[in-house]
Design a protein around this motif. Structure first.
Motif, PDB file in Angstrom:
ATOM      1  N   ILE A 224       0.843  -1.195   0.000  1.00 48.60           N
ATOM      2  CA  ILE A 224       0.000   0.000   0.000  1.00 48.60           C
ATOM      3  C   ILE A 224       0.878   1.245   0.000  1.00 48.60           C
ATOM      4  O   ILE A 224       1.878   1.322   0.728  1.00 48.60           O
ATOM      5  N   LEU A 225       0.494   2.218  -0.828  1.00 46.49           N
ATOM      6  CA  LEU A 225       1.110   3.540  -0.833  1.00 46.49           C
ATOM      7  C   LEU A 225       0.058   4.544  -0.394  1.00 46.49           C
ATOM      8  O   LEU A 225      -1.078   4.480  -0.856  1.00 46.49           O
ATOM      9  N   VAL A 226       0.441   5.450   0.487  1.00 47.28           N
ATOM     10  CA  VAL A 226      -0.473   6.503   0.930  1.00 47.28           C
ATOM     11  C   VAL A 226      -0.053   7.811   0.268  1.00 47.28           C
ATOM     12  O   VAL A 226       1.115   8.213   0.335  1.00 47.28           O
ATOM     13  N   ILE A 232       3.696  10.749  -2.539  1.00 44.39           N
ATOM     14  CA  ILE A 232       3.607   9.522  -1.758  1.00 44.39           C
ATOM     15  C   ILE A 232       4.283   9.798  -0.418  1.00 44.39           C
ATOM     16  O   ILE A 232       5.484  10.098  -0.376  1.00 44.39           O
ATOM     17  N   VAL A 233       3.531   9.700   0.680  1.00 45.61           N
ATOM     18  CA  VAL A 233       4.099  10.020   1.991  1.00 45.61           C
ATOM     19  C   VAL A 233       4.506   8.778   2.774  1.00 45.61           C
ATOM     20  O   VAL A 233       5.274   8.877   3.739  1.00 45.61           O
ATOM     21  N   GLU A 234       4.005   7.599   2.373  1.00 50.03           N
ATOM     22  CA  GLU A 234       4.418   6.373   3.049  1.00 50.03           C
ATOM     23  C   GLU A 234       4.097   5.173   2.172  1.00 50.03           C
ATOM     24  O   GLU A 234       3.114   5.171   1.424  1.00 50.03           O
ATOM     25  N   PRO A 245       0.925   1.980  10.856  1.00 46.99           N
ATOM     26  CA  PRO A 245       1.280   3.143  10.028  1.00 46.99           C
ATOM     27  C   PRO A 245       2.275   4.033  10.756  1.00 46.99           C
ATOM     28  O   PRO A 245       2.215   4.175  11.986  1.00 46.99           O
ATOM     29  N   LEU A 246       3.200   4.636   9.999  1.00 46.88           N
ATOM     30  CA  LEU A 246       4.225   5.490  10.592  1.00 46.88           C
ATOM     31  C   LEU A 246       3.940   6.974  10.394  1.00 46.88           C
ATOM     32  O   LEU A 246       4.004   7.760  11.337  1.00 46.88           O
ATOM     33  N   HIS A 247       3.657   7.365   9.161  1.00 48.03           N
ATOM     34  CA  HIS A 247       3.468   8.789   8.877  1.00 48.03           C
ATOM     35  C   HIS A 247       2.232   9.312   9.611  1.00 48.03           C
ATOM     36  O   HIS A 247       1.207   8.620   9.679  1.00 48.03           O
ATOM     37  N   PRO A 248       2.292  10.511  10.183  1.00 43.12           N
ATOM     38  CA  PRO A 248       1.131  11.064  10.901  1.00 43.12           C
ATOM     39  C   PRO A 248      -0.149  11.093  10.075  1.00 43.12           C
ATOM     40  O   PRO A 248      -1.241  10.904  10.621  1.00 43.12           O
ATOM     41  N   HIS A 314       9.069   2.936   3.327  1.00 45.77           N
ATOM     42  CA  HIS A 314       9.430   4.323   3.053  1.00 45.77           C
ATOM     43  C   HIS A 314       8.430   5.244   3.741  1.00 45.77           C
ATOM     44  O   HIS A 314       7.244   4.930   3.824  1.00 45.77           O
ATOM     45  N   TYR A 315       8.901   6.371   4.225  1.00 39.68           N
ATOM     46  CA  TYR A 315       7.987   7.410   4.706  1.00 39.68           C
ATOM     47  C   TYR A 315       8.645   8.776   4.558  1.00 39.68           C
ATOM     48  O   TYR A 315       9.868   8.899   4.587  1.00 39.68           O
TER      49      TYR A 315
END
Length: 327
Positions: A224-226, A232-234, A245-248, A314-315
């Protein structure tokens, strides 16, 4: 199989304003894998889907970057070349509300004839009919659908028919943009099952599934990519993105959705305050900073790096992984 390197595209409005809807997107998908792209409305998901086909017409314009399918860079090909050699054969696209794209006065078999004739002008009607019957039956669609008009089909049947038509030439890459939206739960399940079968039977090699629902992707895709504000943030595996999930922004996205999975369903629902930034003039620094509960002054001024962790995740955030896990 599919590699995208620093892709940038924009819309040019009638007032000659630039809207940078896809800004520096990179991704890589191996054969046999599927990825999901999640994010709220307006984050650039559908524009990314259109951009990945390399088929640009105003108001969408290509800026820079590479789209490579099986070693072939399609990003700089002419529109006519893309239409004749790439679309339908190398890459296929199922747009939002695709079920409404069928001409109500035409039988389903006529759409299939148009698709095949565009790439194989010498194909006979009998050959096309035989191909269509075989493919429809394998995908669980009765051959009787071929002789029906779109108005005779239910919403779920229309959507599955559109998917079958779009993949009749067995494209290497399938981009499905909200393919299960506006459907009831039963129809959604059938559409998801059909997409899985296309992968399992190797009619398509790579699938990109776009939706605003992160939990849905957990049951459909491998990774999954957000996406947020054109970037793309994560990215990570489906399990990592849903349960850790890592990114806020990813955390906020998960916290605002009801998830029936064990270990997540008891969490209290939360809302992400504020609104996404205008992509006509994207803010400096982190684009999520104005809405982020953990933002510091430096977040609005410093360039945000794309951090890769040892496990391949990645994030895009200035906070360290350790600090993120503490908040």
């Amino acid at each position: 199989m599919l590699e995208v390197q620093d892709l940038r595209t924009k819309y040019v409005t009638r007032f000659r304003e630039n809207v940078y809807a896809v800004d520096g997107v990179s991704l890589k998908i191996k054969e046999g894998k599927s990825i999901g792209i999640a994010g709220e409305s307006g984050c650039g998901k559908s524009t990314l889907a259109l951009s990945l086909m390399g088929y640009y017409f105003p108001p969408l314009h290509y800026i820079s970057g590479d789209i490579i399918i099986d070693g072939k860079n399609i990003s700089k090909l002419k529109p006519d070349t893309i239409r004749k050699r790439i679309l339908g054969k190398e890459i296929a696209y199922i747009p939002q509300a695709a079920m409404n794209a069928l001409n109500p006065t035409q039988k389903i078999i006529r759409f299939i004839e148009d698709v095949i004739h565009a790439h194989h002008p010498d194909a006979t009607k009998k050959d096309i009919y035989d191909i269509a019957c075989e493919r429809f039956e394998i995908l669980g669609l009765p051959r009787s659908v071929l002789e029906k008009h779109a108005v005779e089909l239910s919403g779920g049947m229309k959507q599955r028919t559109v998917i079958a038509i779009s993949t009749i030439l067995s494209p290497k890459v399938l981009i499905a943009d909200e393919p299960s939206s506006a459907l009831d739960v039963t129809s959604q399940k059938m559409v998801i099952k059909m997409l899985r079968e296309l992968m399992e039977k190797e009619y398509i090699k790579v699938m990109i599934f776009i939706t605003h629902e992160l939990p849905l992707l957990y049951n459909v895709t491998d990774d999954i990519l957000v996406m947020y504000a054109g970037q793309i943030v994560e990215s990570g595996t489906a399990k990592q993105m849903v349960f850790d999930p890592l990114h806020p922004y990813s955390k906020g996205l998960m916290g605002s959705i009801i998830v029936p999975e064990e270990g997540v369903r008891d969490h209290q629902l939360t809302a992400i305050p504020g609104t996404p930034p205008s992509l006509k003039n994207p803010p400096k620094g982190c684009r999520f900073a104005p809405r982020c509960p953990y933002a510091a002054p430096v977040c609005s001024s410093m360039e945000v790096p794309d951090i890769e962790l040892p496990n391949g995740r990645h994030y895009r955030c200035l906070m360290s992984e350790r600090k993120i896990r503490e908040v």
